[in-house]
Motif scaffolding. Structure first.
Motif, PDB file in Angstrom:
ATOM      1  N   GLU A 173       0.927  -1.237   0.173  1.00 48.93           N
ATOM      2  CA  GLU A 173      -0.061   0.057  -0.145  1.00 48.93           C
ATOM      3  C   GLU A 173       0.754   1.228  -0.196  1.00 48.93           C
ATOM      4  N   ALA A 174       0.458   2.165  -0.962  1.00 42.41           N
ATOM      5  CA  ALA A 174       1.297   3.475  -0.956  1.00 42.41           C
ATOM      6  C   ALA A 174       1.116   4.232   0.297  1.00 42.41           C
ATOM      7  N   ALA A 175       2.465   4.785   0.980  1.00 40.46           N
ATOM      8  CA  ALA A 175       2.198   5.519   1.803  1.00 40.46           C
ATOM      9  C   ALA A 175       1.833   6.976   1.828  1.00 40.46           C
ATOM     10  N   THR A 176       1.209   7.591   2.480  1.00 40.51           N
ATOM     11  CA  THR A 176       0.725   9.246   2.224  1.00 40.51           C
ATOM     12  C   THR A 176       0.985   9.840   3.589  1.00 40.51           C
ATOM     13  N   ILE A 177       1.341   9.296   4.701  1.00 38.74           N
ATOM     14  CA  ILE A 177       1.681  10.215   6.000  1.00 38.74           C
ATOM     15  C   ILE A 177       3.231   9.857   6.123  1.00 38.74           C
ATOM     16  N   VAL A 178       3.781  10.591   6.849  1.00 37.41           N
ATOM     17  CA  VAL A 178       5.092  10.358   7.684  1.00 37.41           C
ATOM     18  C   VAL A 178       4.636  10.421   9.187  1.00 37.41           C
ATOM     19  N   ASP A 179       4.786   9.313   9.833  1.00 33.16           N
ATOM     20  CA  ASP A 179       4.369   9.520  11.221  1.00 33.16           C
ATOM     21  C   ASP A 179       5.433   9.368  12.115  1.00 33.16           C
ATOM     22  N   HIS A 180       5.341  10.099  13.287  1.00 36.04           N
ATOM     23  CA  HIS A 180       6.519   9.826  14.255  1.00 36.04           C
ATOM     24  C   HIS A 180       6.067   8.624  15.034  1.00 36.04           C
ATOM     25  N   ILE A 181       7.056   7.771  15.046  1.00 39.95           N
ATOM     26  CA  ILE A 181       7.160   6.527  16.045  1.00 39.95           C
ATOM     27  C   ILE A 181       6.631   6.823  17.276  1.00 39.95           C
ATOM     28  N   THR A 182       7.271   7.498  17.949  1.00 38.57           N
ATOM     29  CA  THR A 182       7.136   8.158  19.402  1.00 38.57           C
ATOM     30  C   THR A 182       6.845   9.383  19.192  1.00 38.57           C
ATOM     31  N   PRO A 183       5.315   9.683  19.641  1.00 38.01           N
ATOM     32  CA  PRO A 183       4.783  10.958  19.654  1.00 38.01           C
ATOM     33  C   PRO A 183       5.734  12.161  20.152  1.00 38.01           C
ATOM     34  N   HIS A 184       6.111  13.140  19.283  1.00 37.48           N
ATOM     35  CA  HIS A 184       6.803  13.946  19.940  1.00 37.48           C
ATOM     36  C   HIS A 184       6.586  15.144  20.832  1.00 37.48           C
ATOM     37  N   GLU A 244      11.278  19.443  19.746  1.00 33.00           N
ATOM     38  CA  GLU A 244      11.775  19.501  18.451  1.00 33.00           C
ATOM     39  C   GLU A 244      12.802  18.608  17.970  1.00 33.00           C
ATOM     40  N   ALA A 245      13.737  18.377  18.852  1.00 31.18           N
ATOM     41  CA  ALA A 245      14.604  17.190  18.374  1.00 31.18           C
ATOM     42  C   ALA A 245      13.905  15.867  18.146  1.00 31.18           C
ATOM     43  N   LEU A 246      12.917  15.326  18.873  1.00 27.79           N
ATOM     44  CA  LEU A 246      12.476  13.805  18.529  1.00 27.79           C
ATOM     45  C   LEU A 246      11.487  14.398  17.328  1.00 27.79           C
ATOM     46  N   PHE A 247      10.976  15.675  17.067  1.00 28.30           N
ATOM     47  CA  PHE A 247      10.334  15.570  15.762  1.00 28.30           C
ATOM     48  C   PHE A 247      11.074  15.689  14.666  1.00 28.30           C
ATOM     49  N   TRP A 248      12.418  16.181  14.848  1.00 28.31           N
ATOM     50  CA  TRP A 248      13.267  16.049  13.132  1.00 28.31           C
ATOM     51  C   TRP A 248      13.924  14.639  13.214  1.00 28.31           C
ATOM     52  N   ASP A 249      13.962  13.820  14.405  1.00 25.91           N
ATOM     53  CA  ASP A 249      14.866  12.576  14.150  1.00 25.91           C
ATOM     54  C   ASP A 249      14.243  11.826  13.167  1.00 25.91           C
ATOM     55  N   GLN A 250      14.770  11.511  12.267  1.00 23.88           N
ATOM     56  CA  GLN A 250      14.345  10.736  11.050  1.00 23.88           C
ATOM     57  C   GLN A 250      14.253   9.164  11.579  1.00 23.88           C
ATOM     58  N   GLU A 251      14.939   8.918  12.662  1.00 24.48           N
ATOM     59  CA  GLU A 251      14.894   7.541  13.107  1.00 24.48           C
ATOM     60  C   GLU A 251      13.757   7.290  13.759  1.00 24.48           C
ATOM     61  N   ASN A 252      12.925   8.479  13.904  1.00 23.81           N
ATOM     62  CA  ASN A 252      11.677   8.355  14.744  1.00 23.81           C
ATOM     63  C   ASN A 252      10.397   8.461  13.597  1.00 23.81           C
ATOM     64  N   TRP A 253      10.826   8.447  12.369  1.00 22.40           N
ATOM     65  CA  TRP A 253       9.745   8.510  11.367  1.00 22.40           C
ATOM     66  C   TRP A 253       9.567   7.140  10.373  1.00 22.40           C
ATOM     67  N   GLN A 254       8.308   6.952  10.351  1.00 18.66           N
ATOM     68  CA  GLN A 254       7.968   5.982   9.503  1.00 18.66           C
ATOM     69  C   GLN A 254       6.732   6.361   8.522  1.00 18.66           C
ATOM     70  N   SER A 255       6.517   5.617   7.320  1.00 19.99           N
ATOM     71  CA  SER A 255       6.032   6.086   6.429  1.00 19.99           C
ATOM     72  C   SER A 255       4.504   5.217   6.604  1.00 19.99           C
ATOM     73  N   LEU A 256       3.441   5.577   6.642  1.00 17.98           N
ATOM     74  CA  LEU A 256       1.969   4.883   6.726  1.00 17.98           C
ATOM     75  C   LEU A 256       1.065   5.326   5.797  1.00 17.98           C
ATOM     76  N   CYS A 257      -0.007   4.437   5.485  1.00 19.44           N
ATOM     77  CA  CYS A 257      -0.942   4.680   4.608  1.00 19.44           C
ATOM     78  C   CYS A 257      -1.875   5.505   5.574  1.00 19.44           C
ATOM     79  N   THR A 258      -3.000   6.145   5.043  1.00 27.15           N
ATOM     80  CA  THR A 258      -3.922   6.793   5.586  1.00 27.15           C
ATOM     81  C   THR A 258      -4.821   5.776   6.507  1.00 27.15           C
TER      82      THR A 258
END
Length: 118
Positions: free
Chosen positions: A61-72, A76-90
């Protein structure tokens, strides 16, 4: 609707508002989702185009959302940490991920007597 049901729904609403308190009175841009985020989001989705939750279930399934794995929650540091990002479908973002974070608010089923059914 009975008073008991109104109290029950009010408590749910109050708890949800408490969890989302860090967002109050802030625009999307003030929460960090401005032009810089849109550029980073587009780049990340180009690099990670498939929903990681769907992939775990052997679905594509195509991802449309970049989600923060751990809610930030404004960190700001957690917000921009790409290790904390994952691609999700809606669909996965609004159901599975929301349930994991306790954001998924199911409306209580109401019985014929007017009381919530557990």
């Amino acid at each position: 609707m009975t008073d008991t049901n109104l109290i029950y729904l009010h408590r749910q609403d109050r708890n949800f508002k408490f969890m989302e308190q860090w967002r109050n009175d802030k625009t999307t841009a003030q929460r960090g989702y401005g032009a810089r985020w849109q550029r980073a989001r587009t780049y990340f989705l180009n690099e990670h185009p498939l929903c990681c939750y769907c992939q775990r279930e052997q679905r594509i399934e195509a991802a449309t959302i970049v989600d923060h794995i751990t809610p930030h929650k404004g960190d700001e540091a957690l917000f921009w940490d790409q290790e904390n990002w994952q691609s999700l479908c809606t669909q996965c973002h609004n159901t599975t991920k929301a349930q994991e974070e306790g954001r998924h608010r199911k409306r209580p089923r109401i019985g014929l007597d007017g009381y919530p059914i557990e």
